[in-house]
Write a protein that holds these residues in place. Structure first.
Motif, PDB file in Angstrom:
ATOM      1  N   LYS A  52     114.262   8.806  52.786  1.00  0.00           N
ATOM      2  CA  LYS A  52     114.142   9.762  51.680  1.00  0.00           C
ATOM      3  C   LYS A  52     112.680  10.031  51.353  1.00  0.00           C
ATOM      4  O   LYS A  52     112.315  11.141  50.978  1.00  0.00           O
ATOM      5  CB  LYS A  52     114.873   9.249  50.437  1.00  0.00           C
ATOM      6  CG  LYS A  52     116.375   9.384  50.529  1.00  0.00           C
ATOM      7  CD  LYS A  52     117.050   8.868  49.265  1.00  0.00           C
ATOM      8  CE  LYS A  52     118.544   9.078  49.314  1.00  0.00           C
ATOM      9  NZ  LYS A  52     119.224   8.562  48.103  1.00  0.00           N
ATOM     10  N   THR A  93     113.080  14.075  56.590  1.00  0.00           N
ATOM     11  CA  THR A  93     113.499  15.401  56.149  1.00  0.00           C
ATOM     12  C   THR A  93     114.565  15.258  55.055  1.00  0.00           C
ATOM     13  O   THR A  93     115.017  14.148  54.761  1.00  0.00           O
ATOM     14  CB  THR A  93     114.093  16.202  57.328  1.00  0.00           C
ATOM     15  OG1 THR A  93     115.290  15.550  57.772  1.00  0.00           O
ATOM     16  CG2 THR A  93     113.102  16.325  58.481  1.00  0.00           C
ATOM     17  N   ASP A  94     114.991  16.371  54.510  1.00  0.00           N
ATOM     18  CA  ASP A  94     115.999  16.333  53.446  1.00  0.00           C
ATOM     19  C   ASP A  94     117.310  15.694  53.896  1.00  0.00           C
ATOM     20  O   ASP A  94     118.016  15.092  53.088  1.00  0.00           O
ATOM     21  CB  ASP A  94     116.277  17.745  52.922  1.00  0.00           C
ATOM     22  CG  ASP A  94     115.108  18.311  52.128  1.00  0.00           C
ATOM     23  OD1 ASP A  94     114.243  17.527  51.678  1.00  0.00           O
ATOM     24  OD2 ASP A  94     115.051  19.548  51.957  1.00  0.00           O
ATOM     25  N   ASP A  95     117.648  15.833  55.179  1.00  0.00           N
ATOM     26  CA  ASP A  95     118.912  15.296  55.688  1.00  0.00           C
ATOM     27  C   ASP A  95     118.767  13.986  56.444  1.00  0.00           C
ATOM     28  O   ASP A  95     119.765  13.430  56.905  1.00  0.00           O
ATOM     29  CB  ASP A  95     119.584  16.335  56.599  1.00  0.00           C
ATOM     30  CG  ASP A  95     120.052  17.557  55.827  1.00  0.00           C
ATOM     31  OD1 ASP A  95     120.452  17.410  54.659  1.00  0.00           O
ATOM     32  OD2 ASP A  95     120.026  18.663  56.405  1.00  0.00           O
ATOM     33  N   SER A  96     117.555  13.483  56.578  1.00  0.00           N
ATOM     34  CA  SER A  96     117.336  12.259  57.352  1.00  0.00           C
ATOM     35  C   SER A  96     118.179  11.093  56.851  1.00  0.00           C
ATOM     36  O   SER A  96     118.760  10.355  57.645  1.00  0.00           O
ATOM     37  CB  SER A  96     115.864  11.847  57.317  1.00  0.00           C
ATOM     38  OG  SER A  96     115.080  12.697  58.099  1.00  0.00           O
ATOM     39  N   TYR A  97     118.234  10.918  55.544  1.00  0.00           N
ATOM     40  CA  TYR A  97     118.921   9.742  55.017  1.00  0.00           C
ATOM     41  C   TYR A  97     120.410   9.742  55.366  1.00  0.00           C
ATOM     42  O   TYR A  97     120.979   8.690  55.638  1.00  0.00           O
ATOM     43  CB  TYR A  97     118.693   9.586  53.508  1.00  0.00           C
ATOM     44  CG  TYR A  97     119.486  10.524  52.638  1.00  0.00           C
ATOM     45  CD1 TYR A  97     120.701  10.114  52.098  1.00  0.00           C
ATOM     46  CD2 TYR A  97     119.014  11.799  52.346  1.00  0.00           C
ATOM     47  CE1 TYR A  97     121.429  10.968  51.282  1.00  0.00           C
ATOM     48  CE2 TYR A  97     119.734  12.649  51.538  1.00  0.00           C
ATOM     49  CZ  TYR A  97     120.946  12.236  51.010  1.00  0.00           C
ATOM     50  OH  TYR A  97     121.667  13.079  50.212  1.00  0.00           O
ATOM     51  N   ARG A  98     121.041  10.910  55.392  1.00  0.00           N
ATOM     52  CA  ARG A  98     122.461  10.982  55.750  1.00  0.00           C
ATOM     53  C   ARG A  98     122.663  10.594  57.214  1.00  0.00           C
ATOM     54  O   ARG A  98     123.566   9.834  57.555  1.00  0.00           O
ATOM     55  CB  ARG A  98     123.003  12.383  55.516  1.00  0.00           C
ATOM     56  CG  ARG A  98     123.169  12.742  54.072  1.00  0.00           C
ATOM     57  CD  ARG A  98     123.854  14.111  53.941  1.00  0.00           C
ATOM     58  NE  ARG A  98     123.779  14.580  52.588  1.00  0.00           N
ATOM     59  CZ  ARG A  98     122.908  15.481  52.131  1.00  0.00           C
ATOM     60  NH1 ARG A  98     122.025  16.025  52.948  1.00  0.00           N
ATOM     61  NH2 ARG A  98     122.925  15.850  50.872  1.00  0.00           N
TER      62      ARG A  98
END
Length: 149
Positions: free
Chosen positions: A115, A119-124
């Motif tokens: 986070k 990137t914005d979606d990295s954590y998912r």
């Protein structure tokens, strides 16, 4: 910030440098790439923990990468961005070889670092891959602990 978290961030940064520029491991673990005042401000426990993560990950890179590749769904390993790859590698090393650290802590820390740096979606993405690897490791595909030199 807890010292282990700082150690993980330091290891992540070192592994990112290693992947990006193939900086030799001996330079990574001396933290020669870090500004002198930042290095001197670090507790020795932080750098020691970070060294374990860095050297353990690099020494076991083939095994770690094979595990990551096995758990990528609809994604090519070569397309992983370097930030996500460094976080995954460090975390998979811990899941596979450091059974004294809770998998939930490993995954939570990886999500937090992704986070902050990804990137914005990295954590998912990282959460999904690591959770899948966690299940595999817990099912018995553990590797022997690497030797400590």
């Amino acid at each position: 910030m807890a010292s282990r978290r700082k150690g993980r961030i330091l290891a992540f940064q070192a592994l990112y440098c290693w992947e990006s520029n193939r900086v030799p491991a001996c330079e990574l673990v001396t933290f020669s790439w870090l500004e002198e005042e930042k290095l001197t401000a670090l507790n020795p426990g932080i750098t020691d923990f970070s060294r374990i993560l860095i050297t353990g990950t690099i020494e076991n890179i083939e095994t770690i990468d094979a595990m990551i590749k096995k758990h990528l769904e609809h994604w090519d390993f070569s397309r992983l961005n370097r930030v996500d790859l460094a976080i995954l590698r460090m975390s998979v090393f811990t899941l596979m070889f450091q059974s004294d650290i809770s998998p939930s802590i490993v995954i939570d820390e990886a999500i937090g670092i992704s986070k902050e740096f990804g990137t914005d979606d990295s954590y998912r993405f990282i959460n999904g891959v690591l959770d899948s690897i966690r299940l595999t490791v817990q099912a018995g595909e553990k590797q022997p602990c690497p030797s400590k030199n």
